[in-house]
Design a protein around this motif. Structure first.
Motif, mmCIF file in Angstrom:
data_model
loop_
_atom_site.group_PDB
_atom_site.id
_atom_site.type_symbol
_atom_site.label_atom_id
_atom_site.label_comp_id
_atom_site.label_asym_id
_atom_site.label_seq_id
_atom_site.Cartn_x
_atom_site.Cartn_y
_atom_site.Cartn_z
ATOM 1 N N HIS A 459 8.449 1.216 -53.408
ATOM 2 C CA HIS A 459 7.843 2.458 -53.871
ATOM 3 C C HIS A 459 7.379 2.204 -55.294
ATOM 4 N N GLY A 460 6.177 2.570 -55.604
ATOM 5 C CA GLY A 460 5.627 2.209 -56.910
ATOM 6 C C GLY A 460 5.587 0.701 -56.990
ATOM 7 N N ASN A 461 6.163 0.143 -58.015
ATOM 8 C CA ASN A 461 6.173 -1.314 -58.108
ATOM 9 C C ASN A 461 7.567 -1.892 -57.938
ATOM 10 N N LYS A 462 8.495 -1.043 -57.430
ATOM 11 C CA LYS A 462 9.877 -1.530 -57.324
ATOM 12 C C LYS A 462 10.315 -1.577 -55.875
ATOM 13 N N SER A 463 11.223 -2.499 -55.595
ATOM 14 C CA SER A 463 11.763 -2.538 -54.238
ATOM 15 C C SER A 463 13.214 -2.065 -54.245
ATOM 16 N N TYR A 464 13.633 -1.468 -53.153
ATOM 17 C CA TYR A 464 14.964 -0.901 -53.018
ATOM 18 C C TYR A 464 15.551 -1.353 -51.691
ATOM 19 N N THR A 465 16.883 -1.283 -51.590
ATOM 20 C CA THR A 465 17.525 -1.614 -50.317
ATOM 21 C C THR A 465 17.892 -0.324 -49.602
ATOM 22 N N LEU A 466 17.656 -0.291 -48.314
ATOM 23 C CA LEU A 466 18.060 0.870 -47.519
ATOM 24 C C LEU A 466 19.433 0.555 -46.951
ATOM 25 N N ARG A 467 20.415 1.403 -47.262
ATOM 26 C CA ARG A 467 21.782 1.091 -46.822
ATOM 27 C C ARG A 467 22.018 1.630 -45.415
ATOM 28 N N LEU A 468 21.578 0.865 -44.454
ATOM 29 C CA LEU A 468 21.753 1.254 -43.060
ATOM 30 C C LEU A 468 22.287 0.034 -42.341
ATOM 31 N N PHE A 469 23.503 0.180 -41.778
ATOM 32 C CA PHE A 469 24.111 -1.019 -41.183
ATOM 33 C C PHE A 469 24.180 -0.884 -39.668
ATOM 34 N N ASN A 470 24.285 -1.978 -39.013
ATOM 35 C CA ASN A 470 24.438 -2.039 -37.554
ATOM 36 C C ASN A 470 23.289 -1.368 -36.806
ATOM 37 N N GLN A 471 22.151 -1.293 -37.413
ATOM 38 C CA GLN A 471 20.993 -0.723 -36.717
ATOM 39 C C GLN A 471 19.820 -1.695 -36.820
ATOM 40 N N PRO A 472 19.172 -1.973 -35.694
ATOM 41 C CA PRO A 472 17.980 -2.812 -35.814
ATOM 42 C C PRO A 472 16.860 -2.045 -36.520
ATOM 43 N N ALA A 473 16.208 -2.714 -37.428
ATOM 44 C CA ALA A 473 15.176 -2.039 -38.219
ATOM 45 C C ALA A 473 14.048 -1.499 -37.343
ATOM 46 N N THR A 474 13.766 -2.207 -36.251
ATOM 47 C CA THR A 474 12.620 -1.793 -35.417
ATOM 48 C C THR A 474 12.836 -0.443 -34.751
ATOM 49 N N ASN A 475 14.059 0.072 -34.813
ATOM 50 C CA ASN A 475 14.343 1.387 -34.240
ATOM 51 C C ASN A 475 13.939 2.510 -35.198
ATOM 52 N N LEU A 476 13.599 2.177 -36.424
ATOM 53 C CA LEU A 476 13.305 3.204 -37.437
ATOM 54 C C LEU A 476 11.856 3.676 -37.382
ATOM 55 N N ARG A 477 11.666 4.973 -37.575
ATOM 56 C CA ARG A 477 10.310 5.524 -37.683
ATOM 57 C C ARG A 477 10.282 6.550 -38.823
ATOM 58 N N TRP A 478 9.232 6.545 -39.606
ATOM 59 C CA TRP A 478 9.096 7.569 -40.640
ATOM 60 C C TRP A 478 8.795 8.899 -39.949
ATOM 61 N N ASN A 479 9.512 9.969 -40.288
ATOM 62 C CA ASN A 479 9.129 11.287 -39.783
ATOM 63 C C ASN A 479 8.598 12.168 -40.913
ATOM 64 N N ARG A 480 9.000 11.877 -42.141
ATOM 65 C CA ARG A 480 8.437 12.549 -43.320
ATOM 66 C C ARG A 480 8.157 11.475 -44.363
ATOM 67 N N GLU A 481 7.630 11.897 -45.489
ATOM 68 C CA GLU A 481 7.280 10.921 -46.518
ATOM 69 C C GLU A 481 8.517 10.188 -47.050
ATOM 70 N N ARG A 482 9.673 10.914 -47.052
ATOM 71 C CA ARG A 482 10.851 10.281 -47.653
ATOM 72 C C ARG A 482 12.025 10.103 -46.678
ATOM 73 N N THR A 483 11.800 10.348 -45.388
ATOM 74 C CA THR A 483 12.897 10.156 -44.426
ATOM 75 C C THR A 483 12.441 9.389 -43.186
ATOM 76 N N LEU A 484 13.442 8.727 -42.578
ATOM 77 C CA LEU A 484 13.184 7.987 -41.335
ATOM 78 C C LEU A 484 14.177 8.451 -40.271
ATOM 79 N N VAL A 485 13.814 8.305 -39.008
ATOM 80 C CA VAL A 485 14.758 8.664 -37.942
ATOM 81 C C VAL A 485 15.055 7.454 -37.068
#
Lengths: 523, 178
Positions: A459-485
C-alpha cells in the motif's frame, strides 16, 4: 486422399511442390472421376477469366456524357490546391468529429442510454429470458431459497449424501453486496446475511459438469451473473453434449447461450457489469450482446471471421480481435465494423476511446484505432530512475493490468480511467515473485504470496505482512477496499462433516466471521 | 502507347478527349465485371458508363500511390453496392441471352456464362467481387487486400474457399441433372 477439391485447385494453381505435383499427375492418370473434376474446375476458372466483346456505341455514350473541356476550364493548380485542402480538412475533421462524438457519448448519460436503446430496438430479437426462463417451469431452479429453510447441518448432510465434501468450497467472487462460493457441483450465494444455494451445476444438462474439474464459471464484475460451461479438453474427440449458460446468481434463473464448450466461446463482460458479449471463436458471423439490466439480447452481424478475443464497453459497444485484425464499430453505425491489422494480441481494447492496448517487446503499448502511431507507455517515475521498464510478467485482473517490471516494481494500471497519474508504483522485493496476486477494488492495495504461507500486501510504497495462518492465499478475495474474505472449515478433524464459515480479514489482520453453518459454541 | 498514369496526367492538364483511350481499355472489363456480378447486360452497361463518368469527374483526386485499375474497381464496387441498395431486390438472371453477344454465338459458351453466373450468386457479394477482381479483372491479391482492408493471406484464403465452393456446387448441380 487426392480425390478432393482442394487438391485439385492446388494442382491447377501449381501450388503443390514438385513431388506432390508428380504424385497427383500419376494419380490423375488412373482416376477418371478426378479427370472430370479437373476439367470442370478448369472450365470454371476459365469461365471466370472469359472476356466479352462489346458494341462500340457504349464508348461514345460515355464520351457524350462527359465534358472534355472540364479540366481546361478550371486549371489543375486550383484543383490540386482544392484537393489538398479537402484532404487536410478531412484528416482534421474525422478525428475531431470522432472525439466530439465520443465526448458526447461519454459525458451525457441520456445519449449513452439512447444509443444502447437504439441498438437494442433495432436488433432486439425475441427475448429468451421472458420466453423460457420461468422459474416454475424449471425444476432445477427450485433450489432457490431452499437454504433459507434448512439448517446448516441439514445442508451439509444433503451435500454429503451426494458425496460432495465441503472441503471443495472456494470463494469464486466477493464484493460488498455478495459472495459466491462454488464447488464442482453447486453454487452458493451469500448476501444480506443469508446464504442460499442458487444452482445445482450438475443438473444443468452438461454431461461433464458433475464433479468435473472442467467446469468453468466466469462471474460478472458485480457477481450478479455467471457464465458457466465446460472446458472441453482438446484431446477428447467426443465430449458429449455441452453448453454454455448464463446464470442469475441471485435467483438461480438460467438461460442456455451456446451449444459447445466454454473454451470454444469468446466472451466479455463490461466493467460495469451491465453488458455481456459472446461469439464462437471459429468463424463467427455475429456477436451476441446481452443487456443485463433488461435481459434483452441483440445480435450484431459481422463479416465471417475468427473471434480470438472480445471486449465490450460500459455503453455496450463491442470490439474483437481476429488473430490478425482488430475490429471496432464505426462511429456512424454501430452495426458496422472497421478492421485494422494488429500483430500482437491486444490485452484490452477500449472501445469508447478507440484505443488498442497490447504488450510488445516487453513494453506496454497503445495505439489509436485508425492511426499508425504506436505509443509506448511511459511511466514517468520509472524513466527518471532506471530508464528501462521491460515487463517480466503481467496479468489482467478485472479492470486492472498488473505488470511486473524489470527492477522489481509492480505497476497497477486502471484500465477504466487510465492516465499517467493513475499508475500506482510499488517497490517490490528484488525477487520479483509474481506467481499470484490480486488487486483491491480501487487498486490501492495489491496482495501476493511471497512464498507458501507468507502473504504480503503493498500500500503506498510500503509492504506489510498479512497475519493469516493455515490458509492458502489463493482462497482469498477482496470484497472491499480494505478487507478480504475466505472460507474456513470449522471441523478440521472431519472435513466431510461440512462445517464451514465465511470469514473476513482486514488489512490490519483483524478477523471476523460473516456466516457460519453451525453456532459459534460448537466450533 | 501511353500508360494509364500518363494519360491521366494529360487529361487533367486539358486534353479531355484522351480519356476515350481509358474508356476503350476499361469499358469491356467493367461491363464483364458487372455482368458477372449478376446484373443484366443492360444494367451492366449503365453501371459501366456511370463508373467511367464518375472516374472522369474525380480524376484530379486520383492518388498515384494506387494502381489506376485498383482505384477504378474501388469506384466500380461502390457503384455496384449503391445500385443494389437502391434496387433493394435480388438480381434476376437474364431471361434472354444477352443481346450484346451476337458475335459470340456459340450456344455452349453462353450456357456456361449463364451457369457460372448462377453459381456465382451462391457467394457473398464481397467474395464474388473479390473472385472476379482477381480472375477476371486481373487485380493482384495485394491490391484486393488494399481495397477490402484485408491481409493478402486472408484474401488468398477467401478466394480459395470461394473456388472450392463453386466447384462443389457445380458437381452437385450436375449430379442433380443426371
Amino acid at each position: 486422399m487426392m480425390c478432393n477439391t482442394s487438391s485439385i485447385i492446388k494442382f491447377l494453381d501449381q501450388e503443390l511442390n514438385a513431388t506432390q505435383q508428380n504424385e497427383f499427375i500419376r494419380h490423375l492418370e488412373g482416376c477418371p472421376s478426378c479427370q472430370t473434376e479437373v476439367a470442370k474446375a478448369r472450365e470454371i476458372t476459365d469461365g471466370l477469366k472469359n472476356e466479352y466483346d462489346i458494341n462500340t456505341s457504349s464508348f461514345k455514350a460515355v464520351m457524350e456524357r462527359i465534358d472534355t473541356e472540364r479540366y481546361k476550364k478550371y486549371p489543375l493548380k486550383n484543383r490540386i490546391k482544392a484537393r489538398n485542402f479537402a484532404r487536410a480538412c478531412s484528416r482534421m475533421a474525422i478525428p475531431a468529429l470522432s472525439f466530439l462524438l465520443i465526448c458526447i457519448l461519454l459525458l451525457t448519460p441520456v445519449t449513452r442510454n439512447f444509443i444502447g436503446m437504439t441498438l437494442m430496438t433495432i436488433l432486439d430479437k425475441e427475448n429468451r429470458f421472458n420466453q423460457g426462463i420461468d422459474i416454475a417451469s424449471f425444476e432445477v431452479l427450485s433450489f432457490t431459497g431452499a437454504f433459507e429453510q434448512t439448517s446448516g447441518i441439514e445442508l451439509v448432510t444433503e451435500l454429503n449424501a451426494k458425496g460432495m465434501g465441503v472441503s471443495h468450497w472456494e470463494v469464486l467472487f466477493a464484493s460488498e453486496e455478495r459472495i459466491l462460493l462454488r464447488n464442482y457441483a453447486s453454487l452458493l450465494v451469500y448476501s444480506n446475511g443469508a446464504i442460499k444455494k442458487t444452482a445445482e451445476l450438475d443438473t444443468l444438462g452438461l454431461d461433464h459438469i458433475q464433479g468435473s474439474i472442467y467446469t468453468v464459471l466466469h462471474p460478472s464484475p458485480d457477481g450478479r451473473f455467471i457464465l458457466a460451461g465446460n472446458q472441453i479438453p482438446s484431446n477428447e474427440e467426443t465430449s458429449g453434449p455441452s453448453a454454455v449458460y448464463l446464470i442469475d446468481a441471485d435467483t438461480g434463473r438460467y438461460s442456455k447461450l451456446y451449444e459447445g464448450g466454454i473454451n470454444d466461446l469468446a466472451s466479455a463482460w463490461s466493467f460495469n457489469g451491465q453488458w455481456l458479449a459472446f461469439a464462437p471463436k471459429n468463424s463467427a458471423e455475429k456477436i451476441d450482446i446481452i443487456n443485463l439490466s433488461t435481459l434483452k439480447e441483440a445480435q450484431l452481424p459481422i463479416p465471417e471471421s475468427e473471434v480470438n478475443s472480445l471486449f465490450i464497453s460500459d455503453s455496450g459497444k463491442p470490439a474483437f480481435y481476429t488473430g490478425a485484425q482488430v475490429a471496432l464499430p464505426t462511429v456512424s453505425n454501430l452495426t458496422r465494423f472497421g478492421f485494422q491489422e494488429q500483430t500482437e494480441q491486444p490485452f484490452f481494447i477500449d472501445v469508447d476511446k478507440e484505443t488498442i492496448w497490447f504488450i510488445e517487446e516487453g513494453r506496454i503499448r497503445s495505439q489509436q484505432f485508425g492511426s499508425d502511431k504506436v505509443n509506448t507507455h511511459v511511466i514517468s517515475d520509472l524513466q527518471k530512475t532506471t530508464g528501462t521498464f521491460l515487463i517480466k510478467d503481467w496479468k489482467l485482473q478485472g479492470k486492472h493490468l498488473i505488470s511486473l517490471m524489470q527492477g522489481g516494481r509492480i505497476h497497477v494500471f486502471d484500465l477504466v480511467d487510465y492516465s499517467d497519474k493513475l499508475f500506482l508504483n510499488f517497490n517490490l522485493t528484488k525477487s520479483g515473485y509474481l506467481h499470484w496476486c490480486i488487486v483491491s477494488p480501487n487498486g490501492s492495495y495489491i496482495l501476493w504470496e511471497k512464498e507458501p504461507g507468507n502473504i504480503e500486501f503493498m500500500h503506498g510504497n510500503k509492504s506489510y505482512t498479512l497475519r493469516l495462518f493455515n490458509q492458502p492465499a489463493t482462497n482469498l478475495r477482496w470484497n472491499r477496499e480494505r478487507t478480504l474474505v475466505y472460507v474456513e472449515f470449522l471441523n478440521s478433524s472431519n472435513p466431510k462433516a461440512g462445517e464451514f464459515a465465511i470469514k473476513q480479514i482486514g488489512v490490519n489482520s483483524m478477523i471476523s466471521w460473516l456466516y457460519r453453518t453451525v453456532p459459534e459454541s460448537r466450533e | 502507347m501511353d500508360s494509364d498514369k500518363q494519360i491521366i496526367e494529360k487529361v487533367i492538364t486539358g486534353e479531355g478527349a484522351l480519356f476515350e483511350e481509358l474508356v476503350k481499355k476499361y469499358m469491356p472489363k467493367l461491363l464483364g465485371f458487372f455482368y458477372k456480378m449478376g446484373l443484366t447486360l443492360h444494367d451492366a452497361e449503365d453501371l459501366a458508363q456511370d463508373t467511367l463518368v464518375k472516374i472522369y469527374e474525380n480524376l484530379y483526386r486520383y492518388d498515384e500511390g494506387w494502381e489506376f485499375s485498383t482505384w477504378l474497381y474501388k469506384i466500380a464496387s461502390n457503384t455496384y453496392k449503391d445500385f443494389i441498395k437502391k434496387r433493394r431486390c435480388t438480381i434476376e438472371l437474364d431471361e434472354n441471352l444477352p443481346v450484346g453477344f451476337e458475335e459470340d454465338n456459340q450456344l455452349e459458351r453462353m450456357i456456361l456464362h449463364q451457369d457460372l453466373k448462377m453459381l456465382l450468386q451462391a457467394l457473398k457479394t464481397d467474395v464474388r467481387a473479390m473472385l472476379l477482381l482477381h480472375y477476371y479483372s486481373g487485380l493482384s491479391l495485394d491490391e484486393i487486400g488494399k481495397l477490402y482492408r484485408l491481409s493478402t493471406s486472408a484474401v488468398k484464403m477467401k478466394l480459395f474457399r470461394a473456388r472450392e465452393k463453386l466447384i462443389k456446387l457445380n458437381s452437385h448441380k450436375e449430379a442433380a441433372f443426371q
